[in-house]
Design a protein around this motif. Structure first.
Motif, mmCIF file in Angstrom:
data_model
loop_
_atom_site.group_PDB
_atom_site.id
_atom_site.type_symbol
_atom_site.label_atom_id
_atom_site.label_comp_id
_atom_site.label_asym_id
_atom_site.label_seq_id
_atom_site.Cartn_x
_atom_site.Cartn_y
_atom_site.Cartn_z
ATOM 1 N N UNK A 43 111.906 -62.134 7.644
ATOM 2 C CA UNK A 43 112.896 -62.009 8.711
ATOM 3 C C UNK A 43 113.754 -60.758 8.547
ATOM 4 N N UNK A 44 114.109 -60.418 7.327
ATOM 5 C CA UNK A 44 114.978 -59.276 7.052
ATOM 6 C C UNK A 44 114.468 -58.584 5.789
ATOM 7 N N UNK A 45 114.066 -57.327 5.884
ATOM 8 C CA UNK A 45 113.545 -56.644 4.700
ATOM 9 C C UNK A 45 114.540 -56.564 3.551
ATOM 10 N N UNK A 46 115.847 -56.633 3.863
ATOM 11 C CA UNK A 46 116.857 -56.545 2.809
ATOM 12 C C UNK A 46 117.257 -57.912 2.267
ATOM 13 N N UNK A 47 116.696 -58.990 2.817
ATOM 14 C CA UNK A 47 117.150 -60.338 2.448
ATOM 15 C C UNK A 47 116.949 -60.613 0.968
ATOM 16 N N UNK A 48 115.786 -60.245 0.418
ATOM 17 C CA UNK A 48 115.509 -60.545 -0.984
ATOM 18 C C UNK A 48 116.480 -59.817 -1.909
#
Length: 422
Positions: A43-48
């Motif tokens: 969903x969001x590349x920066x989430x991790x």
């Protein structure tokens, strides 16, 4: 469902942008915990990275007003975060249930929240998303700051934006410098806390609009309505200090530690304190009470007038975007103004004196006394008269002439070529 052969999930108690929170039980230590599972990495590349950063930053904090992080790992290709379980509700739920809170309770919340923020700031951590939903109340009402999911994205100003180009943080509580795209700092958290306290007292955030962009413009340009004008019941000292948290310039806001001390020591009640010496001198001269250029951890100075306590609160925060103007420069400006008036008055006096002397002094270049009669013997003439005595002496000579002297004298031309008088 058992996570990492240790944490048994029971029921979902919350859901956020990056994950969902479950009530769980730590079977190894035999205690209840909260487990936050990341929703998905797609969903969001920066989430991790943000999820890991939350674990790392919150894990560095050990403070009674910060939700403690106990473990972090990955299970079934999903990151999880184990935290203390808060058996209470958030301030968002409290607002929904009660509408507003009393000044006493808000002051306690302010002291505890600011204390937790001060601990984070000392570790170089900026929360960046202080809002009612992230401030939790445990069973006995103690506040805990949670959700450090977007914390510490402040080293690079470019990190103020997510991959989708949206400002990280909730617009209703976003500091003006954040609205301009600048990097967040500790003062940004203080501003957001001020917005939350304002809402707890009035039932609404300081700025509202139909769109997030309009709200950001209000954070930059608008002046919040003083809470007491919206029906909030709180002391003037509390109101003025709160408006000081919402000042537009970050450097004019108090630190989180100062806010915590100010509320914890009861200064919000407006308890009288002696003025500093220089302010006492100003008060004796009949001047208004003087306070500092911005709220600090010390109680706002106050004075008494006729036995009645008068809080020395700086009301200019209400009329000039709440940018408190330093008082010391004003005093020096007043002294310079008085000195200028005194010098100007002295100069006018000297000029007037010189003009008067020039007006009444003799003009030796043009004024002449009365001409002496050539027929009068020199011995009968007195010493050369002064201009002031010449008329009186001439009159005296006229009275000394014989009354029966009727014999005409030949006309003689005067020095200008005219005929003499008979």
């Amino acid at each position: 469902m058992l996570i990492a052969d240790r944490y048994r999930l029971r029921d979902a108690i919350g859901r956020g942008a990056m994950g969902e929170v479950w009530r769980a039980f730590d079977e190894t230590l035999g205690r209840p915990v909260a487990v936050k599972l990341m929703l998905t990495r797609d969903a969001d590349p920066t989430a991790a990275s943000r999820f890991r950063l939350e674990a790392q930053t919150a894990g560095r904090l050990n403070h009674p007003h910060v939700v403690g992080v106990r473990d972090f790992g990955e299970y079934d290709n999903r990151l999880f975060l184990v935290m203390d379980l808060i058996e209470g509700d958030s301030l968002a739920a409290a607002l929904a249930a009660q509408g507003t809170l009393t000044a006493e309770r808000v002051a306690r919340i302010a002291a505890e929240a600011a204390g937790g923020l001060a601990a984070a700031h000392q570790q170089g951590i900026v929360h960046r998303d202080i809002k009612p939903a992230n401030l939790l109340l445990d069973a006995d009402g103690t506040l805990k700051i949670g959700d450090f999911g977007i914390a510490r994205f402040l080293d690079d100003p470019g990190n103020a934006l997510t991959a989708t180009g949206q400002i990280v943080g909730t617009s209703l509580y976003l500091a003006p410098e954040r609205a301009l795209g600048r990097a967040a700092g500790p003062a940004s958290d203080v501003y957001s806390l001020g917005c939350v306290l304002y809402q707890l007292l009035t039932g609404r955030p300081p700025f509202q609009a139909d769109s997030a962009l309009a709200v950001l413009h209000q954070h930059l340009d608008a002046v919040p309505v003083p809470p007491r004008q919206l029906g909030a019941s709180l002391p003037p000292a509390f109101e003025n200090y709160l408006l000081g948290l919402l000042t537009k310039e970050p450097q004019e806001r108090p630190t989180a530690e100062e806010v915590a001390n100010w509320f914890a020591h009861g200064a919000w009640r407006g308890a009288p304190e002696p003025l500093p010496q220089e302010h006492q001198d100003h008060a004796r001269r009949g001047g208004p009470p003087v306070t500092g250029s911005r709220p600090t951890g010390r109680a706002t100075p106050a004075h008494t007038a006729g036995g009645v306590f008068v809080p020395a609160a700086d009301t200019e925060w209400r009329t000039s975007l709440h940018r408190a103007v330093p008082r010391r420069p004003r005093l020096s400006l007043l002294r310079r103004s008085r000195l200028g008036v005194a010098l100007g008055t002295a100069a006018l006096f000297v000029v007037a004196l010189l003009v008067g002397m020039a007006w009444f002094s003799p003009d030796t270049g043009s004024a002449q006394g009365p001409q002496a009669d050539p027929s009068t013997p020199p011995s009968s003439s007195p010493a050369t008269p002064t201009p002031s005595s010449a008329p009186s002496q001439a009159a005296a000579q006229e009275t000394q002439k014989p009354a029966d002297d009727t014999e005409p004298r030949p006309d003689k031309p005067d020095k200008h070529g005219g005929k003499g008088k008979h």
